[in-house]
Design a protein around this motif. Structure first.
Motif, PDB file in Angstrom:
ATOM      1  N   CYS A   1       4.395   8.386  -4.949  1.00 55.17           N
ATOM      2  CA  CYS A   1       4.310   6.926  -4.974  1.00 55.17           C
ATOM      3  C   CYS A   1       5.478   6.244  -4.281  1.00 55.17           C
ATOM      4  O   CYS A   1       5.602   5.013  -4.314  1.00 55.17           O
TER       5      CYS A   1
ATOM      6  N   TRP B   1      -1.926   6.669  -0.720  1.00 55.91           N
ATOM      7  CA  TRP B   1      -3.219   5.993  -0.837  1.00 55.91           C
ATOM      8  C   TRP B   1      -4.089   6.561  -1.960  1.00 55.91           C
ATOM      9  O   TRP B   1      -4.958   5.863  -2.494  1.00 55.91           O
TER      10      TRP B   1
ATOM     11  N   GLU C   1      -2.696   4.654  -4.964  1.00 53.81           N
ATOM     12  CA  GLU C   1      -2.538   3.214  -4.777  1.00 53.81           C
ATOM     13  C   GLU C   1      -3.647   2.429  -5.466  1.00 53.81           C
ATOM     14  O   GLU C   1      -4.848   2.693  -5.261  1.00 53.81           O
ATOM     15  N   ASP C   2      -3.260   1.473  -6.308  1.00 52.33           N
ATOM     16  CA  ASP C   2      -4.197   0.614  -7.050  1.00 52.33           C
ATOM     17  C   ASP C   2      -5.130   1.405  -7.952  1.00 52.33           C
ATOM     18  O   ASP C   2      -6.142   0.870  -8.425  1.00 52.33           O
TER      19      ASP C   2
ATOM     20  N   THR D   1       1.483   1.161  -7.530  1.00 52.08           N
ATOM     21  CA  THR D   1       1.704   0.206  -6.452  1.00 52.08           C
ATOM     22  C   THR D   1       3.017  -0.550  -6.645  1.00 52.08           C
ATOM     23  O   THR D   1       3.776  -0.762  -5.682  1.00 52.08           O
TER      24      THR D   1
ATOM     25  N   HIS E   1       5.818   1.744  -5.700  1.00 52.90           N
ATOM     26  CA  HIS E   1       5.857   1.903  -4.237  1.00 52.90           C
ATOM     27  C   HIS E   1       6.557   0.714  -3.587  1.00 52.90           C
ATOM     28  O   HIS E   1       7.396   0.882  -2.691  1.00 52.90           O
TER      29      HIS E   1
END
Length: 214
Positions: free
Chosen positions: A142, A152, A155-156, A162, A165
């Motif tokens: 991350c 990715w 991510e979310d 996120t 990150h």
């Protein structure tokens, strides 16, 4: 006639070389290998023949098929894909539970699994793999880093991924780390998602989520 004999002689040399290279599975460099359960032997060196170029063997930076083929033989994660039907199978996690909301995954790790011996470790002995190692590896996934091409996948999806990150982009990583990645004890890891995602276990079978020592 001479040409036919030459072809035959060449074929014999090739077959002999193949048989020699494939034989003696219990030996390596003239030394007897330690035998495990069944017809399995512990080795010291992983040898892999590949005609194509690979870019990286760092799990977070593997984006092409050649590197993927190699890293699949070196690293392991919580789960793996069956080679027969691509179903999810246990790897370093011997079992797991998913809560009723389908957002919290609790993984129970196999005990007695060690990283390979290497001079980088204390006394050269590979330590046992724990939930803390997975926390470290998945947190690195991350981070904003040029060598991290796998963010990715979290991510979310994973809670706090996120936000963490973004904090590393600014050079000030959040002290709490990724809030959705929790160590319950040395052999228990919990991952919490933002919302249900049916293919999350398949994501965890990717090289990006493999464990490596910190």
């Amino acid at each position: 006639m001479i040409r036919n004999n030459l072809v035959l002689y060449t074929l014999i040399l090739v077959v002999t070389a193949l048989l020699t290279s494939c034989g003696g599975g219990s030996r390596h460099s003239g030394k007897q290998l330690e035998q495990a359960e069944g017809d399995v032997f512990y080795g010291k060196v992983f040898t892999y023949n590949e005609s194509e170029y690979f870019r990286s063997l760092y799990p977070l930076n593997v984006t092409e098929v050649v590197g993927h083929r190699i890293t699949n033989q070196i690293y392991e994660g919580l789960v793996r894909l069956s080679q027969e039907d691509l179903s999810i199978q246990p790897a370093l996690a011997k079992r797991w539970e998913i809560d009723s909301s389908a957002t919290t995954f609790t993984f129970h790790l196999r005990e007695g699994v060690h990283f390979h011996d290497d001079p980088c470790f204390k006394n050269g002995k590979g330590p046992e793999v724990t939930a803390h190692d997975f926390e470290y590896s998945l947190t690195k996934l991350c981070e904003a880093d040029v060598n991290n091409q796998g963010f990715w996948v979290f991510e979310d999806r994973v809670k706090g991924a996120t936000a963490y990150h973004e904090s590393t982009k600014e050079g000030e990583p959040l002290e709490e780390g990724v809030t959705g990645i929790k160590v319950l004890d040395d052999t228990t890891l919990q991952i919490e998602l933002v919302k249900p995602f049916a293919s999350f276990l398949n994501i965890l079978a990717m090289p990006f989520t493999a464990v490596f020592p910190g």
